[in-house]
Design an enzyme around this catalytic site. Structure first.
Site, PDB file in Angstrom:
ATOM      1  N   GLU A  80       2.761  -4.280  -1.355  1.00 40.49           N
ATOM      2  CA  GLU A  80       3.094  -4.299  -2.405  1.00 40.49           C
ATOM      3  C   GLU A  80       4.899  -5.056  -1.751  1.00 40.49           C
ATOM      4  O   GLU A  80       5.342  -5.874  -3.055  1.00 40.49           O
ATOM      5  CB  GLU A  80       3.717  -3.309  -2.427  1.00 40.49           C
ATOM      6  CG  GLU A  80       3.994  -2.656  -3.928  1.00 40.49           C
ATOM      7  CD  GLU A  80       4.722  -1.213  -4.101  1.00 40.49           C
ATOM      8  OE1 GLU A  80       3.775  -0.945  -4.734  1.00 40.49           O
ATOM      9  OE2 GLU A  80       5.732  -0.633  -3.749  1.00 40.49           O
ATOM     10  N   HIS A 112     -20.275   1.483  11.577  1.00 43.61           N
ATOM     11  CA  HIS A 112     -21.466   1.627  10.534  1.00 43.61           C
ATOM     12  C   HIS A 112     -21.088   1.759   9.096  1.00 43.61           C
ATOM     13  O   HIS A 112     -22.152   2.536   8.228  1.00 43.61           O
ATOM     14  CB  HIS A 112     -21.565   3.978  10.824  1.00 43.61           C
ATOM     15  CG  HIS A 112     -21.562   4.109  12.652  1.00 43.61           C
ATOM     16  ND1 HIS A 112     -22.911   3.448  12.936  1.00 43.61           N
ATOM     17  CD2 HIS A 112     -21.022   4.505  13.402  1.00 43.61           C
ATOM     18  CE1 HIS A 112     -22.733   4.086  14.924  1.00 43.61           C
ATOM     19  NE2 HIS A 112     -21.823   4.154  14.894  1.00 43.61           N
ATOM     20  N   LYS A 118       4.674  -0.731 -14.614  1.00 42.32           N
ATOM     21  CA  LYS A 118       5.458   0.519 -15.188  1.00 42.32           C
ATOM     22  C   LYS A 118       5.839   0.708 -16.444  1.00 42.32           C
ATOM     23  O   LYS A 118       5.304   1.609 -16.971  1.00 42.32           O
ATOM     24  CB  LYS A 118       6.323   0.876 -13.885  1.00 42.32           C
ATOM     25  CG  LYS A 118       6.142   1.320 -12.816  1.00 42.32           C
ATOM     26  CD  LYS A 118       7.752   2.137 -12.004  1.00 42.32           C
ATOM     27  CE  LYS A 118       7.582   2.540 -11.026  1.00 42.32           C
ATOM     28  NZ  LYS A 118       8.374   2.770 -10.014  1.00 42.32           N
TER      29      LYS A 118
HETATM   30  O1  PA5 Z   1       8.194   0.629  -2.263  1.00 41.04           O
HETATM   31  C1  PA5 Z   1       8.063   0.952  -3.116  1.00 41.04           C
HETATM   32  O2  PA5 Z   1       9.227   0.674  -4.688  1.00 41.04           O
HETATM   33  C2  PA5 Z   1       7.342   1.431  -4.232  1.00 41.04           C
HETATM   34  O3  PA5 Z   1       5.926   1.959  -4.210  1.00 41.04           O
HETATM   35  C3  PA5 Z   1       7.592   3.080  -4.713  1.00 41.04           C
HETATM   36  O4  PA5 Z   1       8.101   4.070  -4.014  1.00 41.04           O
HETATM   37  C4  PA5 Z   1       7.082   3.743  -5.473  1.00 41.04           C
HETATM   38  O5  PA5 Z   1       6.791   3.095  -6.659  1.00 41.04           O
HETATM   39  C5  PA5 Z   1       7.774   5.317  -6.500  1.00 41.04           C
HETATM   40  O6  PA5 Z   1       8.240   5.052  -6.623  1.00 41.04           O
HETATM   41  P1  PA5 Z   1       9.785   5.910  -7.029  1.00 41.04           P
HETATM   42  O7  PA5 Z   1      10.093   6.627  -5.908  1.00 41.04           O
HETATM   43  O8  PA5 Z   1      10.731   5.545  -7.615  1.00 41.04           O
HETATM   44  O9  PA5 Z   1       9.077   7.127  -7.435  1.00 41.04           O
END
Ligand code: PA5
Length: 462
Positions: free
Chosen positions: A293, A314, A429
Protein backbone atom coordinates in the site's frame (compact mmCIF):
# COMPACT_ATOMS: atom_id res chain seq x y z
CA UNK A 1 21.15 -11.30 28.13
CA UNK A 2 21.49 -11.83 24.42
CA UNK A 3 23.44 -9.26 22.45
CA UNK A 4 22.48 -7.30 19.35
CA UNK A 5 19.11 -6.75 17.76
CA UNK A 6 19.76 -8.52 14.46
CA UNK A 7 22.43 -9.34 11.92
CA UNK A 8 22.15 -8.79 8.18
CA UNK A 9 23.94 -10.82 5.52
CA UNK A 10 23.90 -8.94 2.23
CA UNK A 11 26.48 -10.88 0.24
CA UNK A 12 23.75 -12.61 -1.70
CA UNK A 13 22.50 -9.36 -3.18
CA UNK A 14 25.67 -7.72 -4.45
CA UNK A 15 28.61 -8.55 -6.64
CA UNK A 16 31.89 -6.66 -6.53
CA UNK A 17 31.75 -5.63 -10.18
CA UNK A 18 27.99 -5.20 -10.47
CA UNK A 19 27.70 -7.83 -13.19
CA UNK A 20 24.15 -8.92 -13.79
CA UNK A 21 22.11 -10.27 -12.19
CA UNK A 22 23.29 -8.68 -8.93
CA UNK A 23 24.00 -5.13 -7.81
CA UNK A 24 27.38 -3.42 -7.60
CA UNK A 25 28.43 -1.78 -4.35
CA UNK A 26 29.19 1.35 -6.37
CA UNK A 27 25.52 1.49 -7.44
CA UNK A 28 24.50 1.37 -3.79
CA UNK A 29 27.01 4.03 -2.76
CA UNK A 30 25.73 6.26 -5.55
CA UNK A 31 22.41 6.48 -3.69
CA UNK A 32 24.04 7.87 -0.54
CA UNK A 33 23.06 11.51 -1.09
CA UNK A 34 19.48 10.67 -1.97
CA UNK A 35 19.19 8.55 1.17
CA UNK A 36 20.60 11.30 3.37
CA UNK A 37 17.95 13.66 2.03
CA UNK A 38 15.16 11.09 2.31
CA UNK A 39 16.08 10.30 5.91
CA UNK A 40 16.22 13.98 6.79
CA UNK A 41 12.87 14.56 5.16
CA UNK A 42 11.23 11.77 7.16
CA UNK A 43 12.66 12.95 10.48
CA UNK A 44 11.67 16.55 9.80
CA UNK A 45 8.19 15.38 8.79
CA UNK A 46 7.90 13.51 12.08
CA UNK A 47 9.02 16.53 14.12
CA UNK A 48 6.46 18.70 12.36
CA UNK A 49 3.72 16.03 12.62
CA UNK A 50 3.26 16.09 8.85
CA UNK A 51 0.63 13.76 7.41
CA UNK A 52 1.78 10.14 7.49
CA UNK A 53 5.05 10.82 9.33
CA UNK A 54 3.84 10.41 12.92
CA UNK A 55 4.73 6.69 13.20
CA UNK A 56 8.33 7.62 13.96
CA UNK A 57 7.21 9.27 17.21
CA UNK A 58 4.97 6.42 18.39
CA UNK A 59 7.65 4.51 20.35
CA UNK A 60 8.25 7.68 22.40
CA UNK A 61 4.64 8.46 23.25
CA UNK A 62 3.13 8.16 26.66
CA UNK A 63 0.62 5.29 26.87
CA UNK A 64 -0.87 5.59 30.37
CA UNK A 65 -4.45 5.92 29.15
CA UNK A 66 -4.03 2.87 26.91
CA UNK A 67 -2.76 0.91 29.92
CA UNK A 68 -5.72 1.95 32.06
CA UNK A 69 -8.28 0.80 29.51
CA UNK A 70 -6.26 -2.36 28.85
CA UNK A 71 -6.43 -3.21 32.58
CA UNK A 72 -10.22 -3.05 32.41
CA UNK A 73 -10.73 -5.13 29.29
CA UNK A 74 -8.12 -7.62 30.46
CA UNK A 75 -10.75 -8.93 32.87
CA UNK A 76 -13.05 -9.95 29.99
CA UNK A 77 -13.29 -13.51 28.83
CA UNK A 78 -12.69 -12.47 25.22
CA UNK A 79 -11.75 -9.44 23.14
CA UNK A 80 -13.07 -8.91 19.63
CA UNK A 81 -11.20 -6.29 17.63
CA UNK A 82 -13.24 -4.92 14.75
CA UNK A 83 -11.02 -3.27 12.14
CA UNK A 84 -9.43 -4.00 8.79
CA UNK A 85 -6.07 -3.51 7.06
CA UNK A 86 -3.78 -1.48 9.31
CA UNK A 87 -6.39 -1.75 12.07
CA UNK A 88 -6.04 -5.53 12.24
CA UNK A 89 -2.80 -6.84 10.74
CA UNK A 90 -0.48 -5.34 13.36
CA UNK A 91 -2.48 -6.99 16.16
CA UNK A 92 -2.32 -10.33 14.40
CA UNK A 93 1.44 -9.93 13.94
CA UNK A 94 2.03 -9.20 17.64
CA UNK A 95 -0.21 -12.03 18.83
CA UNK A 96 1.45 -14.44 16.44
CA UNK A 97 4.88 -13.53 17.78
CA UNK A 98 4.08 -13.72 21.49
CA UNK A 99 0.92 -15.63 22.30
CA UNK A 100 0.71 -19.37 22.68
CA UNK A 101 0.01 -20.67 19.14
CA UNK A 102 -3.34 -22.07 20.35
CA UNK A 103 -4.07 -19.28 22.81
CA UNK A 104 -7.85 -19.28 22.38
CA UNK A 105 -8.04 -22.98 23.08
CA UNK A 106 -6.28 -22.78 26.45
CA UNK A 107 -8.23 -22.59 29.69
CA UNK A 108 -8.50 -19.19 31.45
CA UNK A 109 -5.90 -20.36 33.99
CA UNK A 110 -3.39 -21.31 31.30
CA UNK A 111 -3.90 -18.16 29.25
CA UNK A 112 -2.22 -14.86 30.11
CA UNK A 113 -5.30 -12.86 29.12
CA UNK A 114 -8.65 -12.99 27.34
CA UNK A 115 -9.24 -14.92 24.17
CA UNK A 116 -8.82 -12.74 21.09
CA UNK A 117 -10.66 -12.54 17.79
CA UNK A 118 -10.22 -10.23 14.83
CA UNK A 119 -13.37 -9.32 12.94
CA UNK A 120 -11.94 -7.78 9.78
CA UNK A 121 -13.62 -9.26 6.74
CA UNK A 122 -17.36 -8.68 6.42
CA UNK A 123 -17.95 -12.33 5.69
CA UNK A 124 -21.07 -13.47 7.55
CA UNK A 125 -19.75 -16.98 8.15
CA UNK A 126 -16.72 -15.67 10.02
CA UNK A 127 -18.72 -13.10 11.97
CA UNK A 128 -21.26 -15.64 13.12
CA UNK A 129 -18.34 -17.95 13.87
CA UNK A 130 -16.95 -15.41 16.33
CA UNK A 131 -20.37 -14.79 17.86
CA UNK A 132 -20.75 -18.54 18.41
CA UNK A 133 -17.45 -18.66 20.32
CA UNK A 134 -17.97 -15.76 22.71
CA UNK A 135 -20.11 -14.98 25.69
CA UNK A 136 -21.05 -11.46 24.52
CA UNK A 137 -21.74 -10.20 28.02
CA UNK A 138 -18.21 -11.11 29.08
CA UNK A 139 -16.56 -9.84 25.89
CA UNK A 140 -14.95 -6.47 25.17
CA UNK A 141 -15.23 -5.07 21.68
CA UNK A 142 -12.52 -2.79 20.28
CA UNK A 143 -13.50 -0.87 17.17
CA UNK A 144 -10.36 0.43 15.46
CA UNK A 145 -10.66 2.75 12.52
CA UNK A 146 -8.39 5.69 11.89
CA UNK A 147 -10.91 7.35 9.60
CA UNK A 148 -13.94 6.17 11.52
CA UNK A 149 -15.73 5.65 8.22
CA UNK A 150 -14.48 2.40 6.70
CA UNK A 151 -17.55 0.55 5.41
CA UNK A 152 -16.45 -2.96 6.46
CA UNK A 153 -15.63 -1.86 9.99
CA UNK A 154 -18.84 0.11 10.41
CA UNK A 155 -20.94 -2.75 9.07
CA UNK A 156 -19.35 -5.26 11.44
CA UNK A 157 -19.66 -2.84 14.37
CA UNK A 158 -23.37 -2.33 13.60
CA UNK A 159 -23.95 -6.07 13.54
CA UNK A 160 -22.16 -6.83 16.80
CA UNK A 161 -23.78 -3.79 18.41
CA UNK A 162 -27.25 -4.87 17.43
CA UNK A 163 -26.66 -8.49 18.41
CA UNK A 164 -25.39 -7.38 21.80
CA UNK A 165 -28.14 -4.80 22.33
CA UNK A 166 -30.75 -7.49 21.77
CA UNK A 167 -29.24 -9.35 24.70
CA UNK A 168 -28.46 -6.61 27.18
CA UNK A 169 -30.02 -3.40 25.91
CA UNK A 170 -28.33 -0.53 24.10
CA UNK A 171 -26.81 1.26 27.10
CA UNK A 172 -25.13 -1.82 28.53
CA UNK A 173 -24.04 -2.87 25.06
CA UNK A 174 -22.30 0.45 24.41
CA UNK A 175 -20.34 0.03 27.63
CA UNK A 176 -18.67 -3.05 26.23
CA UNK A 177 -17.08 -1.06 23.38
CA UNK A 178 -13.83 0.89 23.12
CA UNK A 179 -13.27 3.01 20.02
CA UNK A 180 -9.82 3.78 18.63
CA UNK A 181 -10.08 6.52 16.06
CA UNK A 182 -9.12 10.04 15.00
CA UNK A 183 -9.23 12.53 17.91
CA UNK A 184 -11.74 14.75 16.13
CA UNK A 185 -13.06 13.40 12.86
CA UNK A 186 -15.32 10.58 11.77
CA UNK A 187 -18.51 8.82 12.83
CA UNK A 188 -16.88 6.81 15.61
CA UNK A 189 -15.47 9.92 17.27
CA UNK A 190 -18.85 11.61 17.09
CA UNK A 191 -20.59 8.61 18.60
CA UNK A 192 -17.95 8.20 21.32
CA UNK A 193 -18.32 11.85 22.32
CA UNK A 194 -22.13 11.91 22.28
CA UNK A 195 -22.68 8.56 24.01
CA UNK A 196 -19.69 8.59 26.36
CA UNK A 197 -18.08 5.48 24.87
CA UNK A 198 -14.55 4.75 26.06
CA UNK A 199 -12.11 5.83 23.37
CA UNK A 200 -8.47 6.23 22.45
CA UNK A 201 -6.85 8.32 19.76
CA UNK A 202 -4.86 7.52 16.64
CA UNK A 203 -2.66 10.58 16.12
CA UNK A 204 -3.77 12.39 12.95
CA UNK A 205 -0.27 12.14 11.47
CA UNK A 206 -0.20 8.31 11.70
CA UNK A 207 -1.56 6.26 8.81
CA UNK A 208 -3.39 2.94 9.31
CA UNK A 209 -0.61 0.59 8.17
CA UNK A 210 1.94 2.44 10.29
CA UNK A 211 -0.24 2.39 13.42
CA UNK A 212 0.82 -0.79 15.20
CA UNK A 213 2.60 1.14 17.98
CA UNK A 214 -0.42 3.41 18.48
CA UNK A 215 -3.42 2.28 20.59
CA UNK A 216 -4.57 0.33 17.51
CA UNK A 217 -1.91 -2.30 18.18
CA UNK A 218 -1.08 -1.60 21.80
CA UNK A 219 -4.49 -1.79 23.50
CA UNK A 220 -5.04 -5.46 22.75
CA UNK A 221 -1.32 -6.17 23.22
CA UNK A 222 -1.42 -4.77 26.76
CA UNK A 223 -4.67 -6.54 27.57
CA UNK A 224 -3.16 -9.82 26.41
CA UNK A 225 0.03 -9.34 28.41
CA UNK A 226 2.41 -8.96 25.44
CA UNK A 227 5.84 -7.38 26.04
CA UNK A 228 4.84 -3.87 25.03
CA UNK A 229 7.55 -2.02 26.98
CA UNK A 230 10.23 -4.18 25.40
CA UNK A 231 8.81 -3.70 21.90
CA UNK A 232 8.76 0.06 22.24
CA UNK A 233 12.26 -0.02 23.71
CA UNK A 234 13.49 -2.13 20.76
CA UNK A 235 11.96 0.35 18.33
CA UNK A 236 13.60 3.27 20.13
CA UNK A 237 16.95 1.49 20.28
CA UNK A 238 16.87 0.90 16.56
CA UNK A 239 15.72 4.43 15.81
CA UNK A 240 18.66 5.84 17.78
CA UNK A 241 21.12 3.46 16.13
CA UNK A 242 19.88 4.38 12.66
CA UNK A 243 20.00 8.10 13.43
CA UNK A 244 23.72 7.78 14.19
CA UNK A 245 24.64 5.91 10.99
CA UNK A 246 25.19 8.28 8.15
CA UNK A 247 26.58 5.97 5.50
CA UNK A 248 24.60 3.62 3.32
CA UNK A 249 27.16 0.88 4.02
CA UNK A 250 26.49 1.21 7.78
CA UNK A 251 22.80 2.08 8.01
CA UNK A 252 20.62 -1.04 7.76
CA UNK A 253 17.50 0.85 6.71
CA UNK A 254 19.29 2.81 3.98
CA UNK A 255 20.99 -0.31 2.70
CA UNK A 256 17.76 -2.33 2.54
CA UNK A 257 15.92 0.52 0.84
CA UNK A 258 18.75 0.87 -1.69
CA UNK A 259 18.76 -2.86 -2.41
CA UNK A 260 15.00 -3.03 -2.93
CA UNK A 261 15.08 0.02 -5.16
CA UNK A 262 18.02 -1.16 -7.29
CA UNK A 263 16.84 -4.74 -7.65
CA UNK A 264 13.44 -3.43 -8.75
CA UNK A 265 15.18 -1.38 -11.43
CA UNK A 266 16.94 -4.59 -12.55
CA UNK A 267 13.57 -6.20 -13.16
CA UNK A 268 12.96 -7.85 -9.82
CA UNK A 269 9.35 -6.85 -9.45
CA UNK A 270 8.69 -9.05 -6.42
CA UNK A 271 10.00 -8.95 -2.87
CA UNK A 272 9.66 -12.26 -1.07
CA UNK A 273 9.71 -12.24 2.73
CA UNK A 274 10.28 -15.73 4.06
CA UNK A 275 10.73 -16.19 7.80
CA UNK A 276 11.78 -19.56 9.12
CA UNK A 277 9.85 -19.19 12.34
CA UNK A 278 6.10 -19.69 12.79
CA UNK A 279 5.96 -16.69 15.13
CA UNK A 280 6.88 -14.42 12.22
CA UNK A 281 4.35 -15.73 9.72
CA UNK A 282 2.05 -12.77 10.40
CA UNK A 283 4.99 -10.38 10.28
CA UNK A 284 5.26 -11.25 6.59
CA UNK A 285 1.56 -10.52 6.18
CA UNK A 286 1.76 -7.21 8.04
CA UNK A 287 4.80 -6.32 5.94
CA UNK A 288 2.96 -7.18 2.72
CA UNK A 289 0.31 -4.55 3.47
CA UNK A 290 2.87 -1.99 4.57
CA UNK A 291 4.93 -2.51 1.44
CA UNK A 292 2.14 -2.92 -1.09
CA UNK A 293 0.00 0.00 0.00
CA UNK A 294 2.93 2.34 0.58
CA UNK A 295 4.86 1.73 -2.62
CA UNK A 296 2.45 0.55 -5.29
CA UNK A 297 2.00 3.87 -7.06
CA UNK A 298 2.69 5.44 -10.47
CA UNK A 299 3.58 2.05 -11.96
CA UNK A 300 6.26 1.49 -9.32
CA UNK A 301 6.66 -0.75 -6.30
CA UNK A 302 7.69 -4.37 -6.01
CA UNK A 303 4.95 -6.86 -5.19
CA UNK A 304 5.32 -8.25 -1.68
CA UNK A 305 5.13 -12.03 -1.48
CA UNK A 306 4.68 -13.85 1.83
CA UNK A 307 6.25 -17.22 2.33
CA UNK A 308 7.01 -19.38 5.35
CA UNK A 309 9.94 -21.71 5.76
CA UNK A 310 10.08 -24.64 5.75
CA UNK A 311 6.52 -25.07 4.46
CA UNK A 312 7.13 -23.13 1.25
CA UNK A 313 10.17 -25.23 0.45
CA UNK A 314 7.54 -27.80 -0.37
CA UNK A 315 5.44 -25.35 -2.33
CA UNK A 316 7.25 -22.31 -3.78
CA UNK A 317 11.01 -22.86 -3.66
CA UNK A 318 11.06 -24.74 -6.98
CA UNK A 319 9.71 -21.57 -8.60
CA UNK A 320 12.05 -19.36 -6.60
CA UNK A 321 15.17 -21.26 -7.69
CA UNK A 322 14.35 -22.15 -11.29
CA UNK A 323 11.53 -19.79 -12.26
CA UNK A 324 12.05 -16.26 -13.57
CA UNK A 325 14.73 -14.10 -11.94
CA UNK A 326 12.18 -11.47 -10.91
CA UNK A 327 12.38 -11.65 -7.11
CA UNK A 328 14.49 -10.27 -4.28
CA UNK A 329 14.43 -12.64 -1.32
CA UNK A 330 14.58 -11.81 2.38
CA UNK A 331 15.06 -14.92 4.49
CA UNK A 332 14.58 -14.38 8.21
CA UNK A 333 16.08 -16.78 10.70
CA UNK A 334 15.63 -16.75 14.46
CA UNK A 335 18.47 -18.55 16.20
CA UNK A 336 16.55 -19.62 19.31
CA UNK A 337 12.99 -20.44 18.37
CA UNK A 338 11.58 -21.24 21.78
CA UNK A 339 11.66 -24.64 23.44
CA UNK A 340 14.96 -26.31 22.66
CA UNK A 341 13.81 -29.91 22.56
CA UNK A 342 15.55 -32.39 20.32
CA UNK A 343 14.47 -34.83 17.65
CA UNK A 344 14.73 -38.19 19.33
CA UNK A 345 16.65 -41.18 18.01
CA UNK A 346 14.84 -44.46 17.66
CA UNK A 347 15.79 -48.00 18.46
CA UNK A 348 13.47 -49.31 15.73
CA UNK A 349 15.56 -51.04 13.09
CA UNK A 350 13.44 -49.88 10.15
CA UNK A 351 14.09 -46.27 11.19
CA UNK A 352 17.89 -46.51 11.17
CA UNK A 353 18.25 -44.25 8.12
CA UNK A 354 16.48 -41.42 9.98
CA UNK A 355 19.31 -41.47 12.52
CA UNK A 356 20.88 -38.28 11.07
CA UNK A 357 17.97 -36.30 12.52
CA UNK A 358 18.53 -37.45 16.07
CA UNK A 359 20.03 -35.04 18.55
CA UNK A 360 19.37 -31.91 16.52
CA UNK A 361 16.89 -29.46 17.97
CA UNK A 362 13.88 -28.53 15.86
CA UNK A 363 15.07 -24.93 16.00
CA UNK A 364 18.41 -26.01 14.54
CA UNK A 365 16.66 -27.98 11.83
CA UNK A 366 14.69 -24.93 10.65
CA UNK A 367 17.90 -22.85 10.67
CA UNK A 368 19.69 -25.46 8.54
CA UNK A 369 16.75 -25.44 6.16
CA UNK A 370 16.89 -21.63 5.92
CA UNK A 371 20.62 -21.79 5.21
CA UNK A 372 20.04 -24.45 2.56
CA UNK A 373 17.41 -22.35 0.80
CA UNK A 374 19.71 -19.31 0.88
CA UNK A 375 22.56 -21.36 -0.56
CA UNK A 376 20.37 -22.89 -3.28
CA UNK A 377 19.05 -19.46 -4.28
CA UNK A 378 22.52 -17.99 -4.36
CA UNK A 379 23.81 -20.90 -6.44
CA UNK A 380 21.07 -20.01 -8.93
CA UNK A 381 22.32 -16.38 -8.73
CA UNK A 382 19.14 -15.14 -7.11
CA UNK A 383 19.55 -12.20 -4.72
CA UNK A 384 19.20 -13.05 -1.03
CA UNK A 385 19.08 -10.80 2.03
CA UNK A 386 19.71 -12.79 5.21
CA UNK A 387 18.20 -11.33 8.36
CA UNK A 388 19.01 -13.07 11.60
CA UNK A 389 17.51 -12.46 15.04
CA UNK A 390 19.09 -14.05 18.12
CA UNK A 391 15.58 -14.77 19.46
CA UNK A 392 12.02 -13.54 19.01
CA UNK A 393 11.44 -11.29 22.02
CA UNK A 394 9.79 -7.91 22.43
CA UNK A 395 12.91 -5.93 21.77
CA UNK A 396 13.78 -7.73 18.55
CA UNK A 397 10.24 -7.59 17.19
CA UNK A 398 9.98 -3.90 18.05
CA UNK A 399 13.24 -3.23 16.23
CA UNK A 400 12.18 -5.33 13.23
CA UNK A 401 8.87 -3.50 12.89
CA UNK A 402 10.54 -0.10 13.11
CA UNK A 403 13.25 -1.17 10.66
CA UNK A 404 10.74 -2.22 8.03
CA UNK A 405 8.62 0.89 8.52
CA UNK A 406 11.75 2.93 7.89
CA UNK A 407 12.82 0.82 4.89
CA UNK A 408 9.36 1.13 3.37
CA UNK A 409 9.22 4.91 3.80
CA UNK A 410 12.74 5.38 2.42
CA UNK A 411 12.09 3.09 -0.55
CA UNK A 412 8.99 5.15 -1.31
CA UNK A 413 11.06 8.32 -1.39
CA UNK A 414 13.62 6.65 -3.68
CA UNK A 415 10.74 5.73 -5.98
CA UNK A 416 9.55 9.34 -5.72
CA UNK A 417 6.08 8.32 -4.56
CA UNK A 418 4.25 9.34 -1.38
CA UNK A 419 4.61 6.30 0.89
CA UNK A 420 1.87 7.56 3.18
CA UNK A 421 -1.14 7.90 0.91
CA UNK A 422 -3.30 5.21 -0.71
CA UNK A 423 -5.27 6.75 -3.59
CA UNK A 424 -5.92 3.32 -5.14
CA UNK A 425 -7.60 2.08 -1.97
CA UNK A 426 -9.64 5.25 -1.64
CA UNK A 427 -11.02 4.74 -5.15
CA UNK A 428 -12.31 1.28 -4.23
CA UNK A 429 -13.73 2.63 -0.97
CA UNK A 430 -15.67 5.32 -2.89
CA UNK A 431 -17.07 2.77 -5.34
CA UNK A 432 -18.21 0.59 -2.44
CA UNK A 433 -19.91 3.56 -0.78
CA UNK A 434 -21.65 4.31 -4.09
CA UNK A 435 -22.79 0.74 -4.68
CA UNK A 436 -24.05 0.46 -1.10
CA UNK A 437 -26.08 3.66 -1.61
CA UNK A 438 -24.20 6.18 0.54
CA UNK A 439 -25.38 9.74 -0.12
CA UNK A 440 -22.90 11.88 -2.03
CA UNK A 441 -21.36 8.92 -3.89
CA UNK A 442 -23.93 8.61 -6.70
CA UNK A 443 -21.38 9.38 -9.41
CA UNK A 444 -19.05 6.73 -8.02
CA UNK A 445 -21.92 4.22 -8.11
CA UNK A 446 -22.49 5.00 -11.80
CA UNK A 447 -18.80 4.69 -12.60
CA UNK A 448 -18.46 1.43 -10.67
CA UNK A 449 -21.56 -0.06 -12.31
CA UNK A 450 -20.40 0.82 -15.80
CA UNK A 451 -16.81 -0.24 -15.05
CA UNK A 452 -17.90 -3.59 -13.66
CA UNK A 453 -20.35 -4.03 -16.56
CA UNK A 454 -17.35 -4.20 -18.91
CA UNK A 455 -16.20 -7.37 -17.17
CA UNK A 456 -19.02 -9.11 -19.05
CA UNK A 457 -18.38 -7.52 -22.45
CA UNK A 458 -16.94 -10.95 -23.22
CA UNK A 459 -18.47 -13.84 -21.32
CA UNK A 460 -19.21 -17.52 -21.26
CA UNK A 461 -21.24 -19.74 -18.96
CA UNK A 462 -21.24 -23.35 -18.05
O1 PA5 B 1 -3.02 1.91 5.80
C1 PA5 B 1 -4.14 2.31 5.63
O2 PA5 B 1 -4.44 3.51 5.71
C2 PA5 B 1 -5.29 1.36 5.35
O3 PA5 B 1 -4.89 0.07 5.10
C3 PA5 B 1 -6.24 1.34 6.53
O4 PA5 B 1 -5.61 0.76 7.63
C4 PA5 B 1 -7.51 0.56 6.21
O5 PA5 B 1 -8.07 0.99 5.00
C5 PA5 B 1 -8.54 0.78 7.32
O6 PA5 B 1 -8.79 2.15 7.48
P1 PA5 B 1 -9.36 2.74 8.81
O7 PA5 B 1 -8.39 2.45 9.92
O8 PA5 B 1 -9.51 4.20 8.55
O9 PA5 B 1 -10.66 2.06 9.05
Amino acid sequence: MKKGLFRLGLGGTVSSDGTRPLIGLDEITALQDRLVLADRRLRKGAEEAQAGHGWMCLPYREIDKVRTIAETIRESDAIVQIGIGGSALGNLMLNNAFLHPYHNELSRKERKGPRFYIADNPDPTSLLGIWDCIDPERTSFIVASKSGSTAETLAIFLWFMESLSERVGEDRALKRFVFITDPEKGLLRELATKRGIASLEVPPSVGGRFSVFSPVGLLSALALGLPVNEMLEGARMLDRQLAQKSSVRGNAAWMLAALHFLHFLKGRAMAVTMPYCDGLERFAEWHAQLWGESLGKAGKGSTPVRALGAIDQHSQVQLYVEGPDDKLFTLIDVKEKGPGFEIPGSGIEELTTSGYLAGHTFSEMLSFEAQSTAAALMKAKRPVIWLELPCLDGKRLGALVFLYEMVTALTGLLFEVDPFDQPGVEQGKRYTYGLMGKAGFEKDAEEATSGFGKVFSESLSS
